[in-house]
Design a protein around this motif. Structure first.
Motif, PDB file in Angstrom:
ATOM      1  N   MET A  42      -4.070  13.718 -14.307  1.00 29.67           N
ATOM      2  CA  MET A  42      -5.177  12.933 -14.854  1.00 29.67           C
ATOM      3  C   MET A  42      -5.194  12.928 -16.379  1.00 29.67           C
ATOM      4  O   MET A  42      -5.877  12.115 -16.987  1.00 29.67           O
ATOM      5  CB  MET A  42      -6.512  13.451 -14.305  1.00 29.67           C
ATOM      6  N   SER A  43      -4.418  13.799 -17.040  1.00 28.18           N
ATOM      7  CA  SER A  43      -4.388  13.781 -18.504  1.00 28.18           C
ATOM      8  C   SER A  43      -3.636  12.558 -19.025  1.00 28.18           C
ATOM      9  O   SER A  43      -3.722  12.253 -20.212  1.00 28.18           O
ATOM     10  CB  SER A  43      -3.757  15.067 -19.045  1.00 28.18           C
ATOM     11  N   CYS A  44      -2.911  11.853 -18.159  1.00 31.71           N
ATOM     12  CA  CYS A  44      -2.247  10.604 -18.555  1.00 31.71           C
ATOM     13  C   CYS A  44      -2.732   9.412 -17.732  1.00 31.71           C
ATOM     14  O   CYS A  44      -2.836   8.301 -18.245  1.00 31.71           O
ATOM     15  CB  CYS A  44      -0.738  10.718 -18.373  1.00 31.71           C
ATOM     16  N   HIS A  45      -3.018   9.627 -16.441  1.00 30.31           N
ATOM     17  CA  HIS A  45      -3.308   8.514 -15.542  1.00 30.31           C
ATOM     18  C   HIS A  45      -4.788   8.191 -15.388  1.00 30.31           C
ATOM     19  O   HIS A  45      -5.127   7.202 -14.742  1.00 30.31           O
ATOM     20  CB  HIS A  45      -2.673   8.781 -14.172  1.00 30.31           C
ATOM     21  N   ALA A  46      -5.684   9.004 -15.944  1.00 29.05           N
ATOM     22  CA  ALA A  46      -7.112   8.680 -15.909  1.00 29.05           C
ATOM     23  C   ALA A  46      -7.352   7.486 -16.837  1.00 29.05           C
ATOM     24  O   ALA A  46      -6.653   7.307 -17.839  1.00 29.05           O
ATOM     25  CB  ALA A  46      -7.937   9.878 -16.357  1.00 29.05           C
ATOM     26  N   MET A  85      -2.818   3.340 -14.838  1.00 24.75           N
ATOM     27  CA  MET A  85      -4.086   3.944 -14.428  1.00 24.75           C
ATOM     28  C   MET A  85      -4.097   4.098 -12.904  1.00 24.75           C
ATOM     29  O   MET A  85      -3.568   3.243 -12.190  1.00 24.75           O
ATOM     30  CB  MET A  85      -5.242   3.055 -14.848  1.00 24.75           C
ATOM     31  N   ILE A  86      -4.707   5.159 -12.428  1.00 25.19           N
ATOM     32  CA  ILE A  86      -4.823   5.337 -10.981  1.00 25.19           C
ATOM     33  C   ILE A  86      -5.700   4.224 -10.418  1.00 25.19           C
ATOM     34  O   ILE A  86      -6.545   3.656 -11.108  1.00 25.19           O
ATOM     35  CB  ILE A  86      -5.370   6.725 -10.596  1.00 25.19           C
ATOM     36  N   SER A  87      -5.481   3.921  -9.169  1.00 23.75           N
ATOM     37  CA  SER A  87      -6.204   2.850  -8.501  1.00 23.75           C
ATOM     38  C   SER A  87      -7.703   3.153  -8.430  1.00 23.75           C
ATOM     39  O   SER A  87      -8.104   4.319  -8.334  1.00 23.75           O
ATOM     40  CB  SER A  87      -5.645   2.688  -7.091  1.00 23.75           C
ATOM     41  N   VAL A  88      -8.504   2.099  -8.423  1.00 23.09           N
ATOM     42  CA  VAL A  88      -9.955   2.282  -8.294  1.00 23.09           C
ATOM     43  C   VAL A  88     -10.309   2.920  -6.958  1.00 23.09           C
ATOM     44  O   VAL A  88     -11.367   3.537  -6.825  1.00 23.09           O
ATOM     45  CB  VAL A  88     -10.715   0.948  -8.459  1.00 23.09           C
ATOM     46  N   ASP A 140       0.799  -1.228   0.000  1.00 21.82           N
ATOM     47  CA  ASP A 140       0.000   0.000   0.000  1.00 21.82           C
ATOM     48  C   ASP A 140       0.835   1.283   0.000  1.00 21.82           C
ATOM     49  O   ASP A 140       0.300   2.358   0.238  1.00 21.82           O
ATOM     50  CB  ASP A 140      -0.994   0.031   1.168  1.00 21.82           C
ATOM     51  N   GLN A 141       2.144   1.188  -0.254  1.00 25.70           N
ATOM     52  CA  GLN A 141       2.948   2.404  -0.402  1.00 25.70           C
ATOM     53  C   GLN A 141       2.498   3.106  -1.673  1.00 25.70           C
ATOM     54  O   GLN A 141       2.383   2.468  -2.713  1.00 25.70           O
ATOM     55  CB  GLN A 141       4.431   2.075  -0.511  1.00 25.70           C
ATOM     56  N   PRO A 142       2.236   4.390  -1.637  1.00 22.39           N
ATOM     57  CA  PRO A 142       1.875   5.093  -2.871  1.00 22.39           C
ATOM     58  C   PRO A 142       3.039   5.045  -3.855  1.00 22.39           C
ATOM     59  O   PRO A 142       4.188   5.191  -3.452  1.00 22.39           O
ATOM     60  CB  PRO A 142       1.619   6.529  -2.411  1.00 22.39           C
TER      61      PRO A 142
END
Length: 158
Positions: A82-86, A97-100, A60-62
């Motif tokens: 968010m322009s790349c990771h969304a 992708m960012i985590s749910v 769970d480390q970011p």
């Protein structure tokens, strides 16, 4: 009343003397000058921009940011991350992708967009630089603690 005053003054002087002696041996993180002397800020360290994912040290480390974020907008009206990771941009950007969990509120309910408490990416995720550490790092990776036989010189209890 005088003996109490004299005793209090002596105790105060002893504390001052002890504090002065201890302060001389304390490690300094800012250099040889006392903190009361104004100095120019040191130059910014170069960001590590190799885009190589850094292995996490514990569950769970970011994730760390493996690229420069200089000039990124991150305010009430824009979030450049968010322009790349969304989810809708990861195929073309090849960014993870960012985590749910970033789309869930505190109770775990799924939201229609990014959760407000997860909007400020830099609250958890940090870029890396080539800066020399100010103090020695004696961190031991979790795997080294749980699986010593994998480490050089480690012994197994099995």
């Amino acid at each position: 009343m005088r003996p109490r005053l004299l005793l209090g003054a002596m105790a105060g002087m002893a504390c001052l003397a002890a504090g002065t002696l201890l302060a001389q041996d304390a490690p300094r993180l800012r250099g040889p000058e006392p903190f009361t002397v104004e100095q120019p800020a040191p130059p910014m360290q170069r960001a590590i921009t190799n885009d190589v994912r850094v292995r996490r040290n514990y569950p769970d480390q970011p994730p760390l940011i493996p690229h420069s974020i200089e000039g990124y907008a991150l305010d009430l009206h824009a979030n450049k991350c968010m322009s790349c990771h969304a989810r809708r941009f990861t195929e073309q950007s090849q960014a993870p992708m960012i985590s749910v969990t970033h789309y869930q509120d505190r109770e775990g309910n799924t939201l229609g967009g990014l959760a407000p408490r997860r909007y400020s990416c830099l609250a958890c995720h940090v870029p890396q630089t080539e800066a020399r550490p100010l103090v020695e790092n004696r961190f031991v990776d979790m795997d080294a603690l749980t699986e010593p036989e994998r480490q050089p010189g480690g012994r197994s209890n099995r």
